[in-house]
Scaffold this active site. Structure first.
Site, PDB file in Angstrom:
ATOM      1  N   ASN A  23     -22.524  13.081  67.824  1.00 39.95           N
ATOM      2  CA  ASN A  23     -21.038  13.084  68.344  1.00 39.95           C
ATOM      3  C   ASN A  23     -20.061  12.007  67.698  1.00 39.95           C
ATOM      4  OD1 ASN A  23     -21.203  15.627  69.492  1.00 39.95           O
ATOM      5  ND2 ASN A  23     -21.497  14.779  71.540  1.00 39.95           N
ATOM      6  N   ARG A 122     -11.958  25.638  76.847  1.00 37.14           N
ATOM      7  CA  ARG A 122     -11.771  24.249  76.084  1.00 37.14           C
ATOM      8  C   ARG A 122     -10.568  24.192  75.259  1.00 37.14           C
ATOM      9  NH1 ARG A 122     -17.617  23.049  73.494  1.00 37.14           N
ATOM     10  NH2 ARG A 122     -16.961  20.917  73.413  1.00 37.14           N
ATOM     11  N   PRO A 123      -9.497  23.708  75.977  1.00 41.04           N
ATOM     12  CA  PRO A 123      -8.216  23.541  75.228  1.00 41.04           C
ATOM     13  C   PRO A 123      -8.175  22.299  74.418  1.00 41.04           C
ATOM     14  CG  PRO A 123      -7.954  23.012  77.647  1.00 41.04           C
ATOM     15  CD  PRO A 123      -9.408  23.538  77.435  1.00 41.04           C
ATOM     16  N   ILE A 124      -7.085  22.135  73.435  1.00 40.25           N
ATOM     17  CA  ILE A 124      -6.677  20.993  72.752  1.00 40.25           C
ATOM     18  C   ILE A 124      -5.528  20.638  72.823  1.00 40.25           C
ATOM     19  CG2 ILE A 124      -9.013  21.362  71.078  1.00 40.25           C
ATOM     20  CD1 ILE A 124      -6.562  22.308  68.997  1.00 40.25           C
ATOM     21  N   ASP A 125      -4.813  20.864  73.915  1.00 41.29           N
ATOM     22  CA  ASP A 125      -3.491  20.401  74.352  1.00 41.29           C
ATOM     23  C   ASP A 125      -3.329  19.003  74.351  1.00 41.29           C
ATOM     24  OD1 ASP A 125      -5.295  20.794  76.992  1.00 41.29           O
ATOM     25  OD2 ASP A 125      -3.450  19.931  77.794  1.00 41.29           O
ATOM     26  N   GLN A 126      -4.292  18.083  74.697  1.00 41.46           N
ATOM     27  CA  GLN A 126      -4.081  16.801  74.458  1.00 41.46           C
ATOM     28  C   GLN A 126      -4.176  16.131  72.966  1.00 41.46           C
ATOM     29  OE1 GLN A 126      -3.105  14.863  77.477  1.00 41.46           O
ATOM     30  NE2 GLN A 126      -3.189  17.011  78.013  1.00 41.46           N
ATOM     31  N   ASP A 306     -23.636  16.117  79.164  1.00 48.50           N
ATOM     32  CA  ASP A 306     -24.469  16.293  78.175  1.00 48.50           C
ATOM     33  C   ASP A 306     -25.803  16.087  78.470  1.00 48.50           C
ATOM     34  OD1 ASP A 306     -22.257  17.117  76.621  1.00 48.50           O
ATOM     35  OD2 ASP A 306     -22.113  15.509  75.165  1.00 48.50           O
TER      36      ASP A 306
HETATM   37  N1  EPU Z   1      -9.600  18.863  77.678  1.00 54.57           N
HETATM   38  C1  EPU Z   1      -8.331  19.323  78.074  1.00 54.57           C
HETATM   39  N2  EPU Z   1      -7.406  19.329  77.065  1.00 54.57           N
HETATM   40  C2  EPU Z   1      -7.777  18.870  75.842  1.00 54.57           C
HETATM   41  C3  EPU Z   1      -9.178  18.170  75.679  1.00 54.57           C
HETATM   42  C4  EPU Z   1     -10.032  18.394  76.679  1.00 54.57           C
HETATM   43  O1  EPU Z   1      -7.817  20.054  78.845  1.00 54.57           O
HETATM   44  O2  EPU Z   1      -6.769  18.631  75.062  1.00 54.57           O
HETATM   45  C5  EPU Z   1     -10.546  19.129  78.765  1.00 54.57           C
HETATM   46  C6  EPU Z   1     -11.583  19.582  78.671  1.00 54.57           C
HETATM   47  O3  EPU Z   1     -11.679  20.997  78.854  1.00 54.57           O
HETATM   48  C7  EPU Z   1     -12.851  19.112  79.524  1.00 54.57           C
HETATM   49  C8  EPU Z   1     -12.319  17.734  79.568  1.00 54.57           C
HETATM   50  O4  EPU Z   1     -11.306  17.550  79.175  1.00 54.57           O
HETATM   51  O5  EPU Z   1     -12.835  19.613  80.768  1.00 54.57           O
HETATM   52  C9  EPU Z   1     -13.371  16.782  78.715  1.00 54.57           C
HETATM   53  O6  EPU Z   1     -13.343  17.304  77.454  1.00 54.57           O
HETATM   54  P1  EPU Z   1     -13.494  16.390  76.201  1.00 54.57           P
HETATM   55  O7  EPU Z   1     -12.164  16.523  75.229  1.00 54.57           O
HETATM   56  O8  EPU Z   1     -14.009  14.860  76.342  1.00 54.57           O
HETATM   57  O9  EPU Z   1     -14.722  16.966  75.232  1.00 54.57           O
HETATM   58  P2  EPU Z   1     -14.920  17.171  73.814  1.00 54.57           P
HETATM   59  O10 EPU Z   1     -14.142  16.096  72.997  1.00 54.57           O
HETATM   60  O11 EPU Z   1     -14.371  18.608  73.454  1.00 54.57           O
HETATM   61  C10 EPU Z   1     -17.056  16.067  73.579  1.00 54.57           C
HETATM   62  C11 EPU Z   1     -18.462  16.365  73.085  1.00 54.57           C
HETATM   63  C12 EPU Z   1     -18.976  17.289  73.987  1.00 54.57           C
HETATM   64  C13 EPU Z   1     -19.067  16.452  75.320  1.00 54.57           C
HETATM   65  C14 EPU Z   1     -17.774  16.124  75.952  1.00 54.57           C
HETATM   66  C15 EPU Z   1     -17.734  15.318  77.012  1.00 54.57           C
HETATM   67  C16 EPU Z   1     -18.026  16.642  70.531  1.00 54.57           C
HETATM   68  C17 EPU Z   1     -18.225  17.160  69.400  1.00 54.57           C
HETATM   69  N3  EPU Z   1     -18.300  17.227  71.694  1.00 54.57           N
HETATM   70  O12 EPU Z   1     -16.520  17.258  73.582  1.00 54.57           O
HETATM   71  O13 EPU Z   1     -20.376  17.121  73.599  1.00 54.57           O
HETATM   72  O14 EPU Z   1     -19.465  17.471  76.348  1.00 54.57           O
HETATM   73  O15 EPU Z   1     -17.040  15.212  74.745  1.00 54.57           O
HETATM   74  O16 EPU Z   1     -18.747  14.147  76.816  1.00 54.57           O
HETATM   75  O17 EPU Z   1     -17.878  15.255  70.676  1.00 54.57           O
HETATM   76  C18 EPU Z   1     -22.629  18.382  73.331  1.00 54.57           C
HETATM   77  O18 EPU Z   1     -22.754  17.516  72.543  1.00 54.57           O
HETATM   78  O19 EPU Z   1     -23.367  19.056  73.858  1.00 54.57           O
HETATM   79  C19 EPU Z   1     -21.199  18.601  73.766  1.00 54.57           C
HETATM   80  C20 EPU Z   1     -20.728  19.654  74.309  1.00 54.57           C
END
Ligand code: EPU
Length: 429
Positions: A23, A122-126, A306
C-alpha cells in the site's frame, strides 16, 4: 484457473523475509508522475497490483525500467496523455492515486472509477472533495473521474470527514506542487502515509506532520529525481506472524519495523503467541494453546482491518467465544462462509463476528473472495487437518510476493497448481 493445494497440520519453522509494502508502493509509483527527473525506487514488491500500476504509467508514456525484480526507475518527463487506460485503471483500487498525481503535475486527469477488492461501499467522495478545495473541477463521465484545473492548484484547508488512507495520500499528491500551504486535518496515520511523505520529501517536497492527524504540505515549484526505498509490508509481516500463531512453531520474521507491528504483536500475544522483538525482526513462537480474545479493527495505530480475516482464523481454533468487530469496512466477512466449510463456527451479526472456537479445522475446497480473505484461507489450510484447495488465488497474488515460495521455505506443504482452461473437475463419486 490456479489454485493452492495445502496439506495442513504442520508447524512452521525457520526464517522469512518481508517484502516492500504494497500500500506504500501503489501510492509511491504514481507519485513518480510528479517528479521532473528519474526516480529509482527500491524494495518494490513484485505483486500484481504493482505490475498493473507500472503498466498504467507506461501506457501514459512514462519511461519505466525494471532494474531487477524489486527495483524500478521511472521518468515521467514525456507523458503522452493524462487519460489512464480504462480497463487497467478499474482493475485496481489504488488507481485513484493517479488522479492526485496527474492533476497536481499536469492540471488534468481522466481515470476510471477505481476497482479493487469488494469490501462493501467504497466511495471516493473525500478524495474529490479535496481536489475541489484545491481548485480543480471534478466530474464523473462515462465511467471516468475527470479532474481539470486552470493553472496550478491552490493550497487549501482540507478537513477529511472520515479517516481515510486513500484520501489523505491523494490530497498530499495533489497539494505537493500547489501554490501555498495545504493543511490536511483528520488525516490517516498509517506507516505508508509517512512513507509517501518521505518519498516526496526526498524528491524535494515539503511535507510535515505525516503520521499525525494534521499534515502540512507546503507547495514547491518542482520535484527532482532521486532514490528511495519502500518500507517493509506491515500486513505481509502480520499475515506470516498470524500463520505461525495458527499452526504453532517458531519463525523469525525478518526485515520488519517492529513499531509498525505493535498492535498486531499485542493481539497475537493475547492469542497465545510469544513474540520477541529485535531491531528489524520479530521471533514468533507458539507452543501453548490458542486463547480467545476480542478484536476491533480501527485506523492506525489500531488493529488493522487488513489483518481481520487472518486473526479470525486463529480465533476460530481458540477455545471459548471471541468477538471480532470490523470498524473500517461495511462488509469484510464474506470469507466466513468459506471458513465454515472447514468446520469453523462463526456467526456474523452486522459488523461483528461471533467466533466459537473449535478444536481443529478440517481441509476443504474453498474460494478466496478478496486479498486478505485469501490469505486467511491459506492460514486456515496450513493449520487444518487434511487437504485444503484455495481457488481464486489471483486475489492473493495482488498483494503477496512469492507467497508459496516463502511458506514452503518455513516448512509449509503448499503447492500452486495450474489447471488448463476447460479442465473438467471430476465430480466426487
Ligand atoms: N471512505 C469514504 N469516502 C472516501 C474514502 C473512504 O467514505 O472518500 C470510507 C471507506 O468506505 C471506508 C473508510 O473510509 O469505510 C476507510 O477507507 P480508506 O480510504 O482508508 O481505504 P482505502 O484508502 O480505499 C486503503 C487500503 C486498504 C485498507 C484501507 C484501510 C490501499 C490501496 N488500500 O484503502 O487495503 O483496507 O486503506 O486501512 O491502500 C488491502 O490491502 O487488502 C486493502 C483493502
Amino acid at each position: 484457473m490456479t489454485k493452492y493445494v495445502i496439506n495442513g497440520g504442520y508447524k512452521l519453522r525457520g526464517e522469512i523475509t518481508i517484502s516492500g509494502a504494497k500500500n506504500a508502493a501503489v501510492a509511491i509509483i504514481p507519485a513518480a508522475l510528479l517528479v521532473d527527473g528519474t526516480c529509482r525506487i527500491e524494495n518494490v514488491p513484485e505483486i500484481r497490483d504493482v505490475t498493473l500500476m507500472l503498466d498504467i504509467l507506461r501506457d501514459l508514456g512514462a519511461d519505466v525500467r525494471l532494474i531487477n525484480r524489486n527495483c524500478v526507475e521511472i521518468n515521467a518527463s514525456k507523458i503522452r496523455t493524462t487519460k489512464a487506460d480504462y480497463d487497467m485503471a478499474r482493475m485496481i483500487r489504488a488507481s485513484y492515486y493517479l488522479i492526485g498525481a496527474l492533476i497536481g503535475r499536469f492540471g488534468s486527469a481522466q481515470v476510471a472509477l477505481p476497482g479493487g477488492c469488494n469490501l462493501g461501499d467504497r466511495p471516493i467522495d473525500q478524495h474529490t472533495k479535496a481536489f475541489k478545495l484545491l481548485g480543480a473541477n471534478v466530474d464523473v463521465q462515462n465511467g471516468y473521474v475527470i479532474a481539470e484545473s486552470v493553472g496550478r492548484l491552490r493550497a487549501a484547508s482540507v478537513y477529511l470527514d472520515i479517516v481515510s488512507v486513500g484520501a489523505t495520500m491523494n490530497t498530499m499528491l495533489a497539494a505537493v506542487l500547489a501554490e501555498g500551504t495545504t493543511i490536511i486535518e483528520n488525516a490517516a496515520k498509517e506507516p505508508h502515509i509517512v512513507d509517501l511523505a518521505n518519498f516526496l520529501n526526498s524528491m524535494g517536497a515539503n511535507v510535515s506532520g505525516a503520521g499525525t492527524d494534521v499534515i502540512k504540505v507546503r507547495g514547491v515549484k518542482r520535484l527532482d529525481g532521486g532514490n528511495y526505498t519502500i518500507i517493509p509490508d506491515q500486513i505481509e509481516a502480520g499475515t506470516y506472524m498470524a500463520a505461525v500463531t495458527a499452526t504453532g512453531g517458531e519463525v523469525l520474521v525478518k526485515n520488519v519495523i517492529p513499531k509498525h507491528l505493535d498492535c498486531i504483536t499485542a493481539k497475537l500475544a493475547e492469542m497465545g503467541a510469544e513474540i520477541t522483538e529485535f531491531d528489524d525482526a520479530l521471533l514468533v513462537k507458539r507452543h501453548g494453546p490458542l486463547q480467545k480474545t476480542n478484536i476491533k479493527t480501527l485506523p492506525y495505530p489500531g488493529f488493522p482491518t487488513d489483518m481481520q480475516p487472518q486473526a479470525t482464523v486463529i480465533l476460530s481454533m481458540a477455545s471459548g467465544m471471541s468477538l471480532v468487530t470490523e470498524g473500517v469496512w461495511d462488509s469484510r466477512y464474506r470469507y466466513v462462509e468459506e471458513l465454515r466449510r472447514m468446520g469453523a463456527q462463526i456467526q456474523v451479526d452486522g459488523k461483528t463476528a461471533i467466533v466459537e472456537g473449535v478444536e481443529t479445522l478440517t481441509g476443504a475446497p474453498v474460494k478466496a473472495c478478496d486479498l486478505r480473505a485469501g490469505a486467511a484461507l491459506v492460514i486456515a489450510g496450513l493449520a487444518a487437518k487434511g487437504t485444503t484447495e484455495v481457488e481464486n488465488v489471483i486475489y492473493i497474488e495482488r498483494g503477496y510476493e512469492r507467497l508459496v515460495e516463502k511458506l514452503t521455505a518455513i516448512g509449509a506443504r503448499i503447492k500452486k497448481v495450474e489447471m488448463a482452461e476447460g479442465t473438467v473437475i471430476p465430480k466426487a463419486q
